[in-house]
Design an enzyme around this catalytic site. Structure first.
Site, mmCIF file in Angstrom:
data_model
loop_
_atom_site.group_PDB
_atom_site.id
_atom_site.type_symbol
_atom_site.label_atom_id
_atom_site.label_comp_id
_atom_site.label_asym_id
_atom_site.label_seq_id
_atom_site.Cartn_x
_atom_site.Cartn_y
_atom_site.Cartn_z
ATOM 1 N N CYS A 117 0.797 -1.283 0.230
ATOM 2 C CA CYS A 117 0.091 -0.122 0.059
ATOM 3 C C CYS A 117 0.840 1.190 -0.296
ATOM 4 O O CYS A 117 0.295 2.332 -0.346
ATOM 5 C CB CYS A 117 -1.003 -0.133 1.135
ATOM 6 S SG CYS A 117 -2.374 -1.358 1.142
ATOM 7 N N HIS A 249 -3.483 7.481 1.900
ATOM 8 C CA HIS A 249 -3.889 6.271 1.586
ATOM 9 C C HIS A 249 -5.282 5.851 2.097
ATOM 10 O O HIS A 249 -5.783 6.241 3.146
ATOM 11 C CB HIS A 249 -2.869 5.207 2.182
ATOM 12 C CG HIS A 249 -3.378 3.680 2.000
ATOM 13 N ND1 HIS A 249 -3.493 3.327 0.653
ATOM 14 C CD2 HIS A 249 -3.357 2.506 2.669
ATOM 15 C CE1 HIS A 249 -4.070 2.045 0.836
ATOM 16 N NE2 HIS A 249 -3.696 1.505 1.803
ATOM 17 N N ASN A 279 -10.137 -0.057 -0.451
ATOM 18 C CA ASN A 279 -8.463 0.085 -0.473
ATOM 19 C C ASN A 279 -7.954 -0.365 -1.875
ATOM 20 O O ASN A 279 -8.054 -1.579 -2.105
ATOM 21 C CB ASN A 279 -8.110 -0.745 0.798
ATOM 22 C CG ASN A 279 -6.521 -0.569 1.032
ATOM 23 O OD1 ASN A 279 -5.990 -0.122 0.081
ATOM 24 N ND2 ASN A 279 -6.308 -1.167 1.950
HETATM 25 O O1 UT7 Z 1 -3.842 -0.847 3.280
HETATM 26 C C1 UT7 Z 1 -2.971 -1.459 4.424
HETATM 27 C C2 UT7 Z 1 -3.509 -1.390 5.622
HETATM 28 N N1 UT7 Z 1 -4.681 -1.873 5.976
HETATM 29 C C3 UT7 Z 1 -5.403 -1.406 6.795
HETATM 30 O O2 UT7 Z 1 -5.240 -0.385 7.321
HETATM 31 C C4 UT7 Z 1 -6.526 -2.101 7.465
HETATM 32 C C5 UT7 Z 1 -6.398 -1.785 9.038
HETATM 33 N N2 UT7 Z 1 -7.743 -2.509 9.739
HETATM 34 C C6 UT7 Z 1 -8.907 -2.111 9.698
HETATM 35 O O3 UT7 Z 1 -9.190 -1.189 9.049
HETATM 36 C C7 UT7 Z 1 -9.873 -2.650 10.703
HETATM 37 O O4 UT7 Z 1 -9.261 -3.376 11.812
HETATM 38 C C8 UT7 Z 1 -10.770 -3.737 9.902
HETATM 39 C C9 UT7 Z 1 -11.782 -2.958 9.118
HETATM 40 C C10 UT7 Z 1 -9.998 -4.735 9.231
HETATM 41 C C11 UT7 Z 1 -11.587 -4.429 11.130
HETATM 42 O O5 UT7 Z 1 -12.332 -3.406 11.889
HETATM 43 P P1 UT7 Z 1 -12.356 -3.723 13.353
HETATM 44 O O6 UT7 Z 1 -13.129 -2.771 14.096
HETATM 45 O O7 UT7 Z 1 -10.846 -4.207 13.917
HETATM 46 O O8 UT7 Z 1 -12.959 -5.251 13.533
HETATM 47 P P2 UT7 Z 1 -12.265 -6.731 14.198
HETATM 48 O O9 UT7 Z 1 -11.601 -7.275 13.352
HETATM 49 O O10 UT7 Z 1 -12.119 -6.511 15.597
HETATM 50 O O11 UT7 Z 1 -13.985 -7.428 14.036
HETATM 51 C C12 UT7 Z 1 -15.081 -7.360 15.047
HETATM 52 C C13 UT7 Z 1 -15.995 -8.114 14.596
HETATM 53 C C14 UT7 Z 1 -15.697 -9.707 14.650
HETATM 54 O O12 UT7 Z 1 -16.823 -10.432 15.341
HETATM 55 P P3 UT7 Z 1 -16.639 -10.733 16.778
HETATM 56 O O13 UT7 Z 1 -15.302 -11.689 17.018
HETATM 57 O O14 UT7 Z 1 -16.476 -9.341 17.692
HETATM 58 O O15 UT7 Z 1 -17.855 -11.699 17.108
HETATM 59 C C15 UT7 Z 1 -15.564 -9.965 13.007
HETATM 60 O O16 UT7 Z 1 -15.708 -11.414 13.012
HETATM 61 O O17 UT7 Z 1 -16.466 -8.089 13.122
HETATM 62 C C16 UT7 Z 1 -16.562 -9.278 12.755
HETATM 63 N N3 UT7 Z 1 -16.451 -9.120 11.121
HETATM 64 C C17 UT7 Z 1 -17.417 -8.946 10.330
HETATM 65 N N4 UT7 Z 1 -18.802 -8.720 10.538
HETATM 66 C C18 UT7 Z 1 -19.518 -8.351 9.314
HETATM 67 C C19 UT7 Z 1 -15.202 -8.928 10.549
HETATM 68 N N5 UT7 Z 1 -15.481 -8.754 9.278
HETATM 69 C C20 UT7 Z 1 -16.872 -8.741 9.076
HETATM 70 C C21 UT7 Z 1 -17.605 -8.337 7.911
HETATM 71 N N6 UT7 Z 1 -18.877 -8.090 8.208
HETATM 72 N N7 UT7 Z 1 -17.304 -8.150 6.811
#
Ligand code: UT7
Length: 322
Positions: A117, A249, A279
Protein backbone atom coordinates in the site's frame (compact mmCIF):
# COMPACT_ATOMS: atom_id res chain seq x y z
CA UNK A 1 10.70 30.09 2.20
CA UNK A 2 11.33 27.28 -0.31
CA UNK A 3 14.55 27.71 -2.33
CA UNK A 4 14.47 27.52 -6.14
CA UNK A 5 16.27 24.34 -7.30
CA UNK A 6 15.82 21.27 -9.55
CA UNK A 7 12.77 19.34 -8.40
CA UNK A 8 10.32 16.79 -9.79
CA UNK A 9 7.09 18.62 -10.63
CA UNK A 10 3.73 16.88 -11.07
CA UNK A 11 2.74 17.87 -14.62
CA UNK A 12 -0.39 15.72 -14.93
CA UNK A 13 -2.48 13.10 -13.16
CA UNK A 14 -4.69 10.27 -14.43
CA UNK A 15 -6.61 7.29 -13.14
CA UNK A 16 -8.54 4.25 -14.29
CA UNK A 17 -11.22 2.11 -12.69
CA UNK A 18 -12.81 -1.11 -13.95
CA UNK A 19 -16.41 -0.59 -15.13
CA UNK A 20 -17.81 -3.16 -12.70
CA UNK A 21 -18.77 -1.47 -9.41
CA UNK A 22 -19.93 -3.60 -6.50
CA UNK A 23 -21.88 -2.23 -3.50
CA UNK A 24 -21.76 -3.54 0.07
CA UNK A 25 -25.33 -4.79 -0.32
CA UNK A 26 -24.31 -6.83 -3.37
CA UNK A 27 -21.43 -8.39 -1.41
CA UNK A 28 -23.83 -9.23 1.42
CA UNK A 29 -25.73 -11.48 -0.99
CA UNK A 30 -22.79 -13.92 -1.16
CA UNK A 31 -20.77 -13.21 2.03
CA UNK A 32 -21.92 -13.10 5.68
CA UNK A 33 -21.62 -9.32 6.03
CA UNK A 34 -23.78 -6.19 5.89
CA UNK A 35 -23.70 -2.68 4.47
CA UNK A 36 -24.02 -1.44 8.05
CA UNK A 37 -20.92 -3.32 9.33
CA UNK A 38 -18.71 -2.32 6.38
CA UNK A 39 -19.82 1.34 6.43
CA UNK A 40 -19.46 1.73 10.19
CA UNK A 41 -16.06 0.00 10.51
CA UNK A 42 -14.41 1.26 7.32
CA UNK A 43 -16.42 3.98 5.53
CA UNK A 44 -16.40 1.82 2.38
CA UNK A 45 -19.56 1.77 0.19
CA UNK A 46 -18.32 0.55 -3.21
CA UNK A 47 -15.33 -1.10 -4.86
CA UNK A 48 -14.49 -1.66 -8.55
CA UNK A 49 -13.61 -5.18 -9.73
CA UNK A 50 -11.49 -5.92 -12.82
CA UNK A 51 -13.11 -7.82 -15.70
CA UNK A 52 -11.52 -10.82 -17.41
CA UNK A 53 -8.60 -9.52 -19.47
CA UNK A 54 -8.35 -6.32 -17.44
CA UNK A 55 -5.03 -6.42 -15.54
CA UNK A 56 -2.69 -4.33 -13.43
CA UNK A 57 -0.78 -3.39 -16.61
CA UNK A 58 -3.85 -2.51 -18.72
CA UNK A 59 -5.34 -0.38 -15.92
CA UNK A 60 -1.93 1.20 -15.31
CA UNK A 61 -1.52 2.05 -18.99
CA UNK A 62 -5.01 3.61 -19.09
CA UNK A 63 -4.23 5.80 -16.05
CA UNK A 64 -0.84 6.70 -17.59
CA UNK A 65 -2.41 7.79 -20.90
CA UNK A 66 -4.78 10.11 -19.01
CA UNK A 67 -1.88 11.57 -17.00
CA UNK A 68 0.09 12.15 -20.23
CA UNK A 69 -2.93 13.90 -21.79
CA UNK A 70 -3.33 16.11 -18.71
CA UNK A 71 0.40 16.98 -18.92
CA UNK A 72 0.10 17.64 -22.66
CA UNK A 73 2.89 15.15 -23.26
CA UNK A 74 3.54 12.10 -25.42
CA UNK A 75 4.64 8.66 -24.31
CA UNK A 76 7.79 9.30 -26.40
CA UNK A 77 8.79 12.09 -23.96
CA UNK A 78 8.99 9.62 -21.04
CA UNK A 79 12.38 8.16 -20.06
CA UNK A 80 11.33 6.39 -16.83
CA UNK A 81 8.28 4.29 -15.91
CA UNK A 82 7.84 2.93 -12.41
CA UNK A 83 4.81 0.80 -11.51
CA UNK A 84 4.08 0.35 -7.82
CA UNK A 85 2.15 -2.89 -7.40
CA UNK A 86 1.71 -5.98 -5.25
CA UNK A 87 -0.38 -7.64 -7.96
CA UNK A 88 1.82 -7.71 -11.09
CA UNK A 89 0.49 -9.34 -14.26
CA UNK A 90 3.21 -12.00 -14.00
CA UNK A 91 6.00 -12.81 -11.51
CA UNK A 92 8.23 -11.34 -14.18
CA UNK A 93 8.73 -9.32 -16.37
CA UNK A 94 7.93 -6.17 -14.43
CA UNK A 95 4.46 -4.82 -15.18
CA UNK A 96 6.17 -1.51 -15.97
CA UNK A 97 7.65 -3.08 -19.12
CA UNK A 98 4.17 -4.23 -20.20
CA UNK A 99 2.83 -0.71 -19.55
CA UNK A 100 5.75 0.71 -21.54
CA UNK A 101 4.87 -1.54 -24.48
CA UNK A 102 1.13 -0.66 -24.26
CA UNK A 103 2.08 3.04 -24.34
CA UNK A 104 4.55 2.58 -27.19
CA UNK A 105 7.25 4.39 -25.18
CA UNK A 106 10.17 2.09 -25.88
CA UNK A 107 13.76 2.50 -24.68
CA UNK A 108 13.58 4.30 -21.32
CA UNK A 109 13.99 2.59 -17.95
CA UNK A 110 10.98 0.63 -16.64
CA UNK A 111 10.66 -1.37 -13.42
CA UNK A 112 8.25 -2.23 -10.60
CA UNK A 113 8.43 -1.28 -6.94
CA UNK A 114 6.95 -3.60 -4.31
CA UNK A 115 5.98 -1.85 -1.08
CA UNK A 116 2.29 -2.86 -1.11
CA UNK A 117 0.00 0.00 0.00
CA UNK A 118 2.99 2.36 0.40
CA UNK A 119 4.21 1.43 -3.07
CA UNK A 120 3.24 4.72 -4.69
CA UNK A 121 5.17 6.72 -2.07
CA UNK A 122 8.23 4.49 -2.58
CA UNK A 123 7.97 4.72 -6.39
CA UNK A 124 7.43 8.49 -6.24
CA UNK A 125 10.51 8.86 -4.05
CA UNK A 126 12.68 6.79 -6.43
CA UNK A 127 11.46 8.75 -9.47
CA UNK A 128 11.91 12.18 -7.93
CA UNK A 129 15.41 11.22 -6.69
CA UNK A 130 16.38 10.03 -10.19
CA UNK A 131 15.07 13.28 -11.66
CA UNK A 132 17.05 15.36 -9.15
CA UNK A 133 20.14 13.25 -9.89
CA UNK A 134 19.73 13.89 -13.63
CA UNK A 135 19.29 10.20 -14.54
CA UNK A 136 15.69 10.76 -15.69
CA UNK A 137 13.90 13.83 -17.02
CA UNK A 138 10.25 12.87 -17.49
CA UNK A 139 8.82 9.99 -15.46
CA UNK A 140 5.53 8.16 -15.21
CA UNK A 141 4.87 6.96 -11.67
CA UNK A 142 1.95 4.57 -11.59
CA UNK A 143 0.16 2.76 -8.75
CA UNK A 144 -1.91 -0.09 -10.16
CA UNK A 145 -3.54 -3.06 -8.46
CA UNK A 146 -5.97 -5.92 -8.98
CA UNK A 147 -6.40 -7.04 -5.36
CA UNK A 148 -9.68 -8.77 -6.27
CA UNK A 149 -7.40 -11.52 -7.64
CA UNK A 150 -5.52 -12.12 -4.36
CA UNK A 151 -8.21 -11.65 -1.70
CA UNK A 152 -9.77 -14.75 -0.20
CA UNK A 153 -13.41 -14.29 -1.20
CA UNK A 154 -14.41 -16.59 1.69
CA UNK A 155 -12.75 -14.39 4.34
CA UNK A 156 -15.24 -11.64 5.16
CA UNK A 157 -12.72 -9.87 7.40
CA UNK A 158 -10.55 -8.96 4.38
CA UNK A 159 -12.41 -9.41 1.07
CA UNK A 160 -14.84 -6.54 1.71
CA UNK A 161 -11.97 -4.07 2.17
CA UNK A 162 -10.23 -4.07 -1.21
CA UNK A 163 -10.86 -2.94 -4.78
CA UNK A 164 -9.08 -2.64 -8.15
CA UNK A 165 -7.83 0.48 -9.93
CA UNK A 166 -4.88 2.57 -11.03
CA UNK A 167 -3.56 6.11 -10.67
CA UNK A 168 -0.62 7.82 -12.34
CA UNK A 169 1.38 11.04 -12.31
CA UNK A 170 3.78 12.52 -14.85
CA UNK A 171 6.85 14.02 -13.16
CA UNK A 172 9.23 16.41 -14.94
CA UNK A 173 12.41 18.03 -13.68
CA UNK A 174 12.12 21.83 -13.40
CA UNK A 175 14.12 24.47 -11.58
CA UNK A 176 11.88 26.46 -9.25
CA UNK A 177 9.94 26.24 -6.00
CA UNK A 178 7.31 23.76 -7.18
CA UNK A 179 7.56 19.97 -7.00
CA UNK A 180 8.46 17.32 -4.44
CA UNK A 181 9.88 19.20 -1.43
CA UNK A 182 10.57 16.30 0.96
CA UNK A 183 9.81 12.59 1.18
CA UNK A 184 10.32 10.24 4.16
CA UNK A 185 10.09 6.46 3.90
CA UNK A 186 10.24 3.74 6.56
CA UNK A 187 9.85 0.00 6.99
CA UNK A 188 9.75 -2.35 9.97
CA UNK A 189 10.12 -5.93 8.78
CA UNK A 190 9.39 -7.35 12.24
CA UNK A 191 5.74 -6.99 11.30
CA UNK A 192 5.91 -8.74 7.93
CA UNK A 193 3.40 -11.41 9.06
CA UNK A 194 0.62 -9.02 10.11
CA UNK A 195 -0.37 -8.24 6.50
CA UNK A 196 0.93 -10.63 3.86
CA UNK A 197 0.10 -13.06 1.05
CA UNK A 198 0.41 -16.76 1.95
CA UNK A 199 2.17 -17.81 -1.26
CA UNK A 200 4.92 -16.80 -3.65
CA UNK A 201 7.33 -18.07 -6.33
CA UNK A 202 10.15 -18.90 -3.90
CA UNK A 203 8.04 -20.51 -1.15
CA UNK A 204 4.89 -22.29 -2.30
CA UNK A 205 5.19 -21.77 -6.03
CA UNK A 206 1.65 -20.38 -5.95
CA UNK A 207 0.24 -16.85 -5.95
CA UNK A 208 -1.39 -17.10 -2.51
CA UNK A 209 -4.15 -15.11 -0.79
CA UNK A 210 -4.08 -11.97 1.33
CA UNK A 211 -4.05 -12.43 5.13
CA UNK A 212 -4.28 -9.64 7.69
CA UNK A 213 -4.46 -9.07 11.44
CA UNK A 214 -6.66 -6.01 10.98
CA UNK A 215 -6.68 -4.54 14.46
CA UNK A 216 -2.88 -4.60 14.80
CA UNK A 217 -2.44 -3.04 11.36
CA UNK A 218 -4.92 -0.33 12.36
CA UNK A 219 -3.06 0.53 15.55
CA UNK A 220 0.34 0.81 13.84
CA UNK A 221 -1.13 2.75 10.90
CA UNK A 222 -2.34 5.71 12.94
CA UNK A 223 0.91 6.06 14.93
CA UNK A 224 3.23 5.59 11.94
CA UNK A 225 1.32 7.85 9.57
CA UNK A 226 1.06 10.75 12.00
CA UNK A 227 4.76 10.45 12.79
CA UNK A 228 6.02 10.22 9.18
CA UNK A 229 3.84 13.14 8.10
CA UNK A 230 5.37 15.21 10.90
CA UNK A 231 8.86 14.21 9.71
CA UNK A 232 8.15 15.06 6.07
CA UNK A 233 6.69 18.46 7.00
CA UNK A 234 9.73 19.27 9.15
CA UNK A 235 12.10 18.21 6.33
CA UNK A 236 10.20 20.46 3.90
CA UNK A 237 10.33 23.33 6.39
CA UNK A 238 6.55 23.80 6.44
CA UNK A 239 3.93 23.67 9.21
CA UNK A 240 0.79 21.54 9.34
CA UNK A 241 -1.19 24.80 9.14
CA UNK A 242 0.36 25.54 5.69
CA UNK A 243 -1.06 22.35 4.12
CA UNK A 244 -3.86 22.85 1.60
CA UNK A 245 -4.71 19.16 1.19
CA UNK A 246 -3.78 15.79 2.63
CA UNK A 247 -4.11 12.93 0.13
CA UNK A 248 -3.98 9.85 2.35
CA UNK A 249 -3.88 6.15 1.61
CA UNK A 250 -7.50 5.05 1.47
CA UNK A 251 -7.71 1.96 3.69
CA UNK A 252 -10.24 2.97 6.30
CA UNK A 253 -12.04 6.26 7.01
CA UNK A 254 -11.40 5.74 10.73
CA UNK A 255 -7.62 5.56 10.16
CA UNK A 256 -7.78 8.80 8.12
CA UNK A 257 -9.80 10.57 10.86
CA UNK A 258 -7.56 9.38 13.69
CA UNK A 259 -4.38 10.40 11.84
CA UNK A 260 -5.73 13.89 11.12
CA UNK A 261 -6.76 14.31 14.75
CA UNK A 262 -3.21 13.46 15.89
CA UNK A 263 -1.83 16.20 13.64
CA UNK A 264 -4.55 18.70 14.57
CA UNK A 265 -5.72 18.96 10.95
CA UNK A 266 -9.34 19.61 10.02
CA UNK A 267 -11.41 17.11 8.02
CA UNK A 268 -12.10 19.66 5.27
CA UNK A 269 -8.42 19.45 4.22
CA UNK A 270 -8.47 15.74 3.39
CA UNK A 271 -9.35 13.94 0.16
CA UNK A 272 -11.46 10.85 0.88
CA UNK A 273 -12.30 8.29 -1.82
CA UNK A 274 -12.34 5.14 0.31
CA UNK A 275 -16.16 5.22 0.23
CA UNK A 276 -16.12 4.92 -3.60
CA UNK A 277 -12.99 2.81 -4.30
CA UNK A 278 -12.30 0.85 -1.07
CA UNK A 279 -8.60 0.06 -0.50
CA UNK A 280 -6.80 -0.09 -3.85
CA UNK A 281 -3.36 -0.49 -2.22
CA UNK A 282 -0.63 1.29 -4.24
CA UNK A 283 -3.25 2.85 -6.52
CA UNK A 284 -5.14 4.61 -3.75
CA UNK A 285 -3.03 7.78 -3.34
CA UNK A 286 -2.64 8.65 -7.07
CA UNK A 287 -6.31 7.74 -7.66
CA UNK A 288 -7.48 10.08 -4.89
CA UNK A 289 -5.08 12.78 -6.14
CA UNK A 290 -6.47 12.54 -9.67
CA UNK A 291 -10.09 12.69 -8.46
CA UNK A 292 -9.39 15.89 -6.49
CA UNK A 293 -7.34 17.53 -9.27
CA UNK A 294 -10.08 16.82 -11.82
CA UNK A 295 -12.94 18.03 -9.59
CA UNK A 296 -11.01 21.28 -8.97
CA UNK A 297 -10.35 20.92 -5.24
CA UNK A 298 -6.57 20.55 -5.66
CA UNK A 299 -5.16 23.42 -7.76
CA UNK A 300 -1.77 24.47 -9.14
CA UNK A 301 0.27 26.07 -6.35
CA UNK A 302 -1.38 24.04 -3.56
CA UNK A 303 0.79 22.46 -0.88
CA UNK A 304 -0.20 18.81 -0.51
CA UNK A 305 0.90 15.87 1.60
CA UNK A 306 0.75 12.31 0.26
CA UNK A 307 0.91 9.48 2.83
CA UNK A 308 0.50 5.70 2.98
CA UNK A 309 1.15 2.66 5.13
CA UNK A 310 1.03 -1.01 4.19
CA UNK A 311 2.35 -4.56 4.42
CA UNK A 312 5.94 -5.01 5.53
CA UNK A 313 5.21 -2.80 7.39
CA UNK A 314 6.18 0.03 5.07
CA UNK A 315 5.09 3.64 5.33
CA UNK A 316 5.93 7.05 3.97
CA UNK A 317 4.88 10.65 3.34
CA UNK A 318 5.76 13.27 0.78
CA UNK A 319 5.23 17.04 0.78
CA UNK A 320 4.64 18.44 -2.70
CA UNK A 321 3.99 21.94 -4.07
CA UNK A 322 1.76 21.50 -7.15
O1 UT7 B 1 -3.87 -0.85 3.41
C1 UT7 B 1 -3.07 -1.46 4.39
C2 UT7 B 1 -3.55 -1.23 5.66
N1 UT7 B 1 -4.75 -1.98 5.98
C3 UT7 B 1 -5.50 -1.43 6.88
O2 UT7 B 1 -5.21 -0.31 7.21
C4 UT7 B 1 -6.62 -2.18 7.56
C5 UT7 B 1 -6.54 -1.87 9.03
N2 UT7 B 1 -7.59 -2.50 9.81
C6 UT7 B 1 -8.87 -2.12 9.75
O3 UT7 B 1 -9.22 -1.26 8.96
C7 UT7 B 1 -9.85 -2.74 10.70
O4 UT7 B 1 -9.14 -3.44 11.71
C8 UT7 B 1 -10.85 -3.70 10.00
C9 UT7 B 1 -11.81 -2.89 9.17
C10 UT7 B 1 -10.09 -4.69 9.15
C11 UT7 B 1 -11.68 -4.46 11.06
O5 UT7 B 1 -12.33 -3.57 11.93
P1 UT7 B 1 -12.31 -3.86 13.50
O6 UT7 B 1 -13.13 -2.81 14.11
O7 UT7 B 1 -10.87 -3.96 13.91
O8 UT7 B 1 -13.06 -5.26 13.61
P2 UT7 B 1 -12.55 -6.66 14.15
O9 UT7 B 1 -11.54 -7.25 13.23
O10 UT7 B 1 -12.17 -6.52 15.58
O11 UT7 B 1 -13.87 -7.52 14.05
C12 UT7 B 1 -14.99 -7.20 14.89
C13 UT7 B 1 -16.10 -8.20 14.61
C14 UT7 B 1 -15.64 -9.64 14.69
O12 UT7 B 1 -16.70 -10.39 15.29
P3 UT7 B 1 -16.64 -10.82 16.86
O13 UT7 B 1 -15.39 -11.65 16.96
O14 UT7 B 1 -16.56 -9.51 17.60
O15 UT7 B 1 -17.90 -11.56 17.03
C15 UT7 B 1 -15.52 -10.06 13.25
O16 UT7 B 1 -15.74 -11.45 13.06
O17 UT7 B 1 -16.59 -8.02 13.28
C16 UT7 B 1 -16.63 -9.28 12.60
N3 UT7 B 1 -16.40 -9.05 11.18
C17 UT7 B 1 -17.39 -8.81 10.30
N4 UT7 B 1 -18.71 -8.74 10.45
C18 UT7 B 1 -19.44 -8.46 9.36
C19 UT7 B 1 -15.21 -9.00 10.52
N5 UT7 B 1 -15.43 -8.75 9.22
C20 UT7 B 1 -16.75 -8.61 9.07
C21 UT7 B 1 -17.57 -8.33 7.96
N6 UT7 B 1 -18.90 -8.26 8.16
N7 UT7 B 1 -17.07 -8.11 6.74
Amino acid sequence: MTEARLRAVIKGTGSALPAKRVSNAELAQTIDTSDEWITERTGIKFRHIAADGETTATLGAQAARRALDAANMDAADIDLIIVATATPDQTFPASATIVQDLLGAHGGAAFDVAAVCSGFLYAFSVAESMIRAGSAHHALVIGSETFSRIVDWEDRATCVLFGDGAGAVVLSGEVGTRGALATKLHADGRHNQLLYVDGGPSTTGTVGKLRMKGQEVFRHAVTNLASVMGEALAAAGVNAADIDWVVPHQANARIIDATLRKLGLSKDKVIVTVDQHANTSAASVPLALDVAVRDGRIKPGDLIVLEAMGGGFTWGASVVRL
